[in-house]
Every structure is written in structure tokens, then in C-alpha cells.
Design a protein around this motif. Structure first.
Motif, PDB file in Angstrom:
ATOM      1  N   PRO A  74       0.799  -1.232   0.000  1.00  0.00           N
ATOM      2  CA  PRO A  74       0.000   0.000   0.000  1.00  0.00           C
ATOM      3  C   PRO A  74       0.830   1.280   0.000  1.00  0.00           C
ATOM      4  O   PRO A  74       0.432   2.270  -0.598  1.00  0.00           O
ATOM      5  N   SER A  75       1.984   1.267   0.626  1.00  0.00           N
ATOM      6  CA  SER A  75       2.811   2.478   0.666  1.00  0.00           C
ATOM      7  C   SER A  75       3.432   2.800  -0.699  1.00  0.00           C
ATOM      8  O   SER A  75       3.830   3.930  -0.939  1.00  0.00           O
ATOM      9  N   GLN A  76       3.493   1.823  -1.594  1.00  0.00           N
ATOM     10  CA  GLN A  76       4.064   2.026  -2.923  1.00  0.00           C
ATOM     11  C   GLN A  76       3.021   2.458  -3.949  1.00  0.00           C
ATOM     12  O   GLN A  76       3.377   2.898  -5.032  1.00  0.00           O
ATOM     13  N   ARG A  77       1.749   2.296  -3.633  1.00  0.00           N
ATOM     14  CA  ARG A  77       0.684   2.532  -4.604  1.00  0.00           C
ATOM     15  C   ARG A  77       0.394   4.018  -4.783  1.00  0.00           C
ATOM     16  O   ARG A  77       0.402   4.777  -3.821  1.00  0.00           O
ATOM     17  N   PRO A  78       0.072   4.402  -6.028  1.00  0.00           N
ATOM     18  CA  PRO A  78      -0.407   5.765  -6.255  1.00  0.00           C
ATOM     19  C   PRO A  78      -1.748   5.984  -5.546  1.00  0.00           C
ATOM     20  O   PRO A  78      -2.466   5.025  -5.243  1.00  0.00           O
ATOM     21  N   GLU A  79      -2.082   7.228  -5.325  1.00  0.00           N
ATOM     22  CA  GLU A  79      -3.299   7.575  -4.607  1.00  0.00           C
ATOM     23  C   GLU A  79      -4.544   7.041  -5.332  1.00  0.00           C
ATOM     24  O   GLU A  79      -4.671   7.166  -6.534  1.00  0.00           O
ATOM     25  N   GLY A  80      -5.433   6.427  -4.581  1.00  0.00           N
ATOM     26  CA  GLY A  80      -6.694   5.934  -5.108  1.00  0.00           C
ATOM     27  C   GLY A  80      -6.656   4.524  -5.659  1.00  0.00           C
ATOM     28  O   GLY A  80      -7.700   3.942  -5.950  1.00  0.00           O
ATOM     29  N   LEU A  81      -5.493   3.945  -5.805  1.00  0.00           N
ATOM     30  CA  LEU A  81      -5.393   2.623  -6.415  1.00  0.00           C
ATOM     31  C   LEU A  81      -5.923   1.524  -5.509  1.00  0.00           C
ATOM     32  O   LEU A  81      -6.567   0.582  -5.982  1.00  0.00           O
ATOM     33  N   THR A  82      -5.728   1.645  -4.213  1.00  0.00           N
ATOM     34  CA  THR A  82      -6.221   0.622  -3.289  1.00  0.00           C
ATOM     35  C   THR A  82      -7.739   0.521  -3.344  1.00  0.00           C
ATOM     36  O   THR A  82      -8.294  -0.570  -3.347  1.00  0.00           O
ATOM     37  N   GLY A  83      -8.417   1.649  -3.410  1.00  0.00           N
ATOM     38  CA  GLY A  83      -9.878   1.645  -3.499  1.00  0.00           C
ATOM     39  C   GLY A  83     -10.380   0.964  -4.758  1.00  0.00           C
ATOM     40  O   GLY A  83     -11.382   0.247  -4.738  1.00  0.00           O
ATOM     41  N   VAL A  84      -9.680   1.156  -5.855  1.00  0.00           N
ATOM     42  CA  VAL A  84     -10.067   0.497  -7.111  1.00  0.00           C
ATOM     43  C   VAL A  84      -9.868  -1.003  -6.987  1.00  0.00           C
ATOM     44  O   VAL A  84     -10.702  -1.791  -7.441  1.00  0.00           O
ATOM     45  N   PHE A  85      -8.771  -1.418  -6.357  1.00  0.00           N
ATOM     46  CA  PHE A  85      -8.537  -2.851  -6.165  1.00  0.00           C
ATOM     47  C   PHE A  85      -9.637  -3.486  -5.312  1.00  0.00           C
ATOM     48  O   PHE A  85     -10.085  -4.592  -5.589  1.00  0.00           O
ATOM     49  N   ILE A  86     -10.062  -2.798  -4.277  1.00  0.00           N
ATOM     50  CA  ILE A  86     -11.129  -3.327  -3.422  1.00  0.00           C
ATOM     51  C   ILE A  86     -12.433  -3.421  -4.215  1.00  0.00           C
ATOM     52  O   ILE A  86     -13.159  -4.415  -4.120  1.00  0.00           O
ATOM     53  N   ALA A  87     -12.729  -2.414  -5.023  1.00  0.00           N
ATOM     54  CA  ALA A  87     -13.962  -2.416  -5.817  1.00  0.00           C
ATOM     55  C   ALA A  87     -13.927  -3.438  -6.944  1.00  0.00           C
ATOM     56  O   ALA A  87     -14.972  -3.804  -7.488  1.00  0.00           O
ATOM     57  N   SER A  88     -12.752  -3.936  -7.275  1.00  0.00           N
ATOM     58  CA  SER A  88     -12.641  -4.891  -8.377  1.00  0.00           C
ATOM     59  C   SER A  88     -13.313  -6.230  -8.072  1.00  0.00           C
ATOM     60  O   SER A  88     -13.464  -7.053  -8.963  1.00  0.00           O
ATOM     61  N   ALA A  89     -13.738  -6.427  -6.841  1.00  0.00           N
ATOM     62  CA  ALA A  89     -14.494  -7.643  -6.526  1.00  0.00           C
ATOM     63  C   ALA A  89     -15.784  -7.689  -7.336  1.00  0.00           C
ATOM     64  O   ALA A  89     -16.331  -8.761  -7.583  1.00  0.00           O
ATOM     65  N   GLY A  90     -16.266  -6.535  -7.792  1.00  0.00           N
ATOM     66  CA  GLY A  90     -17.466  -6.491  -8.622  1.00  0.00           C
ATOM     67  C   GLY A  90     -17.284  -7.184  -9.960  1.00  0.00           C
ATOM     68  O   GLY A  90     -18.271  -7.557 -10.608  1.00  0.00           O
TER      69      GLY A  90
END
Length: 126
Positions: A74-90
Motif C-alpha cells: 500500500p505504501s508504494q501505490r499511487p493515490e486511489g489505487l487501493t480503493g479500485v482494487f477493493i472495488a474490483s471484486a465487482g
């Protein structure tokens, strides 16, 4: 713009890997409408339309996994990328619509990998 700029801009979606991930998520989820249109098509066309939808969802999942493995912590990710990964469960639903079974199992795996990487990073700091 600078000549040596490394990231691409995807309009209002953002730039770089975050914009690409959002684009993959949106296109993958909208492919459900392609499958819905294909359900009313004649049988030979239906098969082609379903395979197109499967390719879209499969490609979206592969791109999201590639971006995740490029930025695993998570510390290496650009801003907002973690939220997109979580939403990718859709994308599970998009894969389930036409029965792309690898996608059905891999789509929910990505948010689990994100949570696992968060836990690993917290334990390393701990």
C-alpha cells in the motif's frame, strides 16, 4: 506537458496506473450489458458476443492483477489505487454472467491480496 512524463492521463479517471485501473473496472463492469444484449441474439451471434464479453472481463482482471503486482504494498501505490482494487471484486459478477470460471475465482482474490498486503506491511512496521 513534459517530454519525459511516464504516466498517461485518462481524462477524469485520473492518470497513470490509477486511471488505467479505473478504466478496466468500468469497462469490465459495463460488459454485463454486452452479455445482456447477446442474450437476445441468434445462437451463432450469441456465442461470439459472449466470448467478446469474456475477453473483456478476462483482460480487465489480468490488467488489474498486473498493476497490483507492480505495486504490491500500500505504501508504494499511487493515490486511489487501493480503493479500485477493493472495488474490483465487482468483476466477479461480470465474470459470472457468462461463466468465465477463472474470472469468477480470481476477481474476488484481488481484494483479498490487497488486504493481505496491507497486513504484511503493518506487521513489518510493527
Amino acid at each position: 506537458m513534459e517530454a519525459n512524463r511516464q504516466s498517461r492521463t485518462f481524462g477524469r479517471l485520473g492518470e497513470g496506473p490509477t486511471g488505467l485501473a479505473k478504466l478496466c473496472l468500468i469497462v469490465g463492469m459495463c460488459s454485463i450489458f454486452i452479455a445482456a444484449l447477446g442474450s437476445s441474439a441468434p445462437d451463432p451471434a450469441k456465442d461470439v458476443i459472449y466470448w467478446i464479453q469474456r475477453a473483456i472481463v478476462g483482460g480487465a482482471i489480468v490488467v488489474l492483477l498486473t498493476i497490483f503486482f507492480k505495486y504490491p504494498l500500500p505504501s508504494q501505490r499511487p493515490e486511489g489505487l487501493t480503493g479500485v482494487f477493493i472495488a474490483s471484486a465487482g468483476l466477479f459478477l461480470a465474470a459470472w454472467v457468462t461463466g468465465i470460471w477463472p474470472g469468477v475465482f480470481i476477481a474476488p482474490l484481488l481484494p483479498l491480496l490487497v488486504v493481505g498486503s496491507w497486513c504484511v506491511e503493518r506487521l513489518r512496521r510493527g
